[in-house]
Write an enzyme that holds these catalytic residues in place. Structure first.
Site, PDB file in Angstrom:
ATOM      1  N   GLU A  43      50.064  40.915  93.752  1.00 19.71           N
ATOM      2  CA  GLU A  43      49.112  41.559  92.838  1.00 19.71           C
ATOM      3  C   GLU A  43      47.832  41.977  93.569  1.00 19.71           C
ATOM      4  OE1 GLU A  43      46.855  40.424  88.611  1.00 19.71           O
ATOM      5  OE2 GLU A  43      47.522  38.831  89.970  1.00 19.71           O
ATOM      6  N   LYS A 116      48.729  45.504  82.620  1.00 20.74           N
ATOM      7  CA  LYS A 116      48.870  44.075  82.342  1.00 20.74           C
ATOM      8  C   LYS A 116      48.497  43.757  80.893  1.00 20.74           C
ATOM      9  CE  LYS A 116      47.308  39.716  84.511  1.00 20.74           C
ATOM     10  NZ  LYS A 116      46.565  39.224  85.693  1.00 20.74           N
ATOM     11  N   CYS A 153      51.246  38.752  86.965  1.00 20.23           N
ATOM     12  CA  CYS A 153      50.570  37.455  87.038  1.00 20.23           C
ATOM     13  C   CYS A 153      50.538  36.717  85.697  1.00 20.23           C
ATOM     14  CB  CYS A 153      49.180  37.627  87.637  1.00 20.23           C
ATOM     15  SG  CYS A 153      48.501  36.096  88.336  1.00 20.23           S
TER      16      CYS A 153
END
Length: 282
Positions: A43, A116, A153
């Protein structure tokens, strides 16, 4: 032919974009030379993990997908090597900022962008200061090798992420990550929890999981690596510890995976008529 070879990269980063792009490029080349068709960097590999503190000056790092140096470099590399590279980057879209991923296909084109969905906020991970919650919904992409689902993540801690990607037809789940020690509690080691959470996705969805994390110490925070590839039974095919730099490579037979998934019956026996509670905001 239903076999697909994938790779996860693990390395430390400086705060110099071009230096990091060069380091990732070297490992992508190694992965491709070992037969990888899809290569996952960690990431936000463009620099240090800047979300440790709230600093308005760091918003200047964000760029659109069409202008971001990491995305542009991976586009050129993907086209040269004929590989797919899910590329994490700090995205600017008008006045808005996102923690995003550009899915770059083997022709070098950006197939689409995922933003995200779950944004953490806590000591050392002040992401809500920088990023809006993603507005793309979960995304899967058809590549020449497989249908790929990606979470970024913090997304990886939510079973809903993995299950929805599977219901969208994903063959493989990829999770680029930047995670390390917890500044508020030096005795808390989340590295084992982190892997267990994703291996749980693998087992309960009968799907291979590929996770790439960074290593090294940045401004006093140590990132713990432990990148891995797990098969559809949750067994580790390849793994790193806390310090190794390099490439993890593994091959999965998607026909075998699909047979195993059907035999377990998890998707046959689902009861979505009973699951309304998890969609209630309370």
């Amino acid at each position: 032919m239903t076999k697909v070879t994938v790779a996860a990269l693990q390395l430390a980063f400086s705060d110099e974009v071009e230096q990091n792009i060069a380091a990732v490029t070297e490992l992508v080349r190694e992965a491709a030379s070992r037969g990888a068709e899809i290569v996952l960097p960690p990431e936000l590999f463009e620099g240090h993990y800047f979300c440790q503190v709230e600093d308005e000056g760091r918003f200047s790092r964000a760029k659109s997908a069409g202008e971001h140096p990491a995305v542009l470099a991976m586009q050129r590399l993907a086209a040269e090597l004929r590989v797919t590279i899910p590329t994490s980057f700090f995205e600017l879209d008008g006045p808005h900022h996102y923690n995003s991923l550009a899915m770059i296909g083997p022709d070098g084109a950006v197939q689409g962008v995922y933003r995200k969905s779950h944004i953490p906020d806590g000591p050392g991970y002040e992401e809500k200061f920088y990023f809006r919650p993603g507005n793309t919904g979960f995304r899967v992409w058809d590549t020449p090798a497989a249908r790929v689902g990606v979470g970024i993540c913090w997304d990886q801690w939510y079973p809903e992420t993995a299950r929805i990607l599977m219901l969208m037809g994903a063959d493989l789940l990829f999770f680029p990550t930047a995670i390390g020690n917890e500044p508020h509690d030096p005795t808390l080691d989340t590295s084992r929890m982190w892997r267990r959470a994703m291996i749980g996705h693998s087992v309960s969805n009968v799907v291979p999981v590929i996770a790439a994390n960074r290593i090294g110490t940045e401004n006093g925070q140590t990132f713990y690596g432990h990148s891995f590839l797990a098969d559809e039974r949750g067994d580790l095919v390849a793994e790193f510890g806390a310090d190794e730099t390099g490439v993890l490579v593994g091959t999965f037979d998607l026909d075998v995976v699909r047979r195993h998934r059907a035999a377990f019956g998890f998707f046959r026996d689902r009861r979505p008529d009973l699951y309304g509670r998890i969609a209630v905001d309370q």
